[in-house]
Design an enzyme around this catalytic site. Structure first.
Site: not given
Length: 144
Positions: A74, A71
């Site tokens: 993230c 991600c």
């Protein structure tokens, strides 16, 4: 089972009250961190549901970061998460949603990153998407 969890929470609260009382009686400042139960300076990698439950019960304020290695947001949030662990009184826990899908579901993580803030063992905030450091620090201070 919920009675035993409630009993455990009450026991932890009573222990913390005793510790604070002792610190006051010994002339210690409550602004200084407690010796036992200090939040770690690094994020805690959650290994299972029991581990997450222990972390949430042990610390007054816990920021749980549900993330995935693949991600992008993230990865952008990672330095902020590490700084919050090092510089705030909150414990920071990380849940890899790929390794712990059931925990992520229980935390309501339908997208990553999902951040869940716990105060006194209860979820009080849930945010989806990368958040700026100021917002997260403000939420931590508000619930500390």
């Amino acid at each position: 089972m919920s009675e035993s969890i409630d009993d455990e929470r009450q026991r932890i609260r009573e222990r913390k009250k005793r510790e604070l009382r002792e610190r006051l009686e010994n002339g210690e400042s409550l602004d200084a961190p407690a010796k036992a139960g200090d939040a770690p300076d690094e994020p805690i990698a959650i290994t299972g549901q029991g581990h997450l439950d222990e972390v949430v019960e042990e610390y007054d304020v816990v920021l749980v970061d549900c993330y995935a290695d693949w991600c992008g947001p993230c990865q952008m949030l990672e330095p902020t998460i590490e700084a919050l662990a090092a510089e705030t009184d909150a414990a920071v826990a990380k849940v890899d949603v790929d390794a712990h899908q059931r925990i992520a579901q229980q935390l309501g993580a339908r997208g990553v990153p999902t951040l869940v803030l716990y105060a006194d063992g209860q979820p009080v905030e849930r945010m989806v998407g990368a958040q700026d450091r100021g917002t997260l620090e403000g939420l931590i201070e508000q619930h500390a």
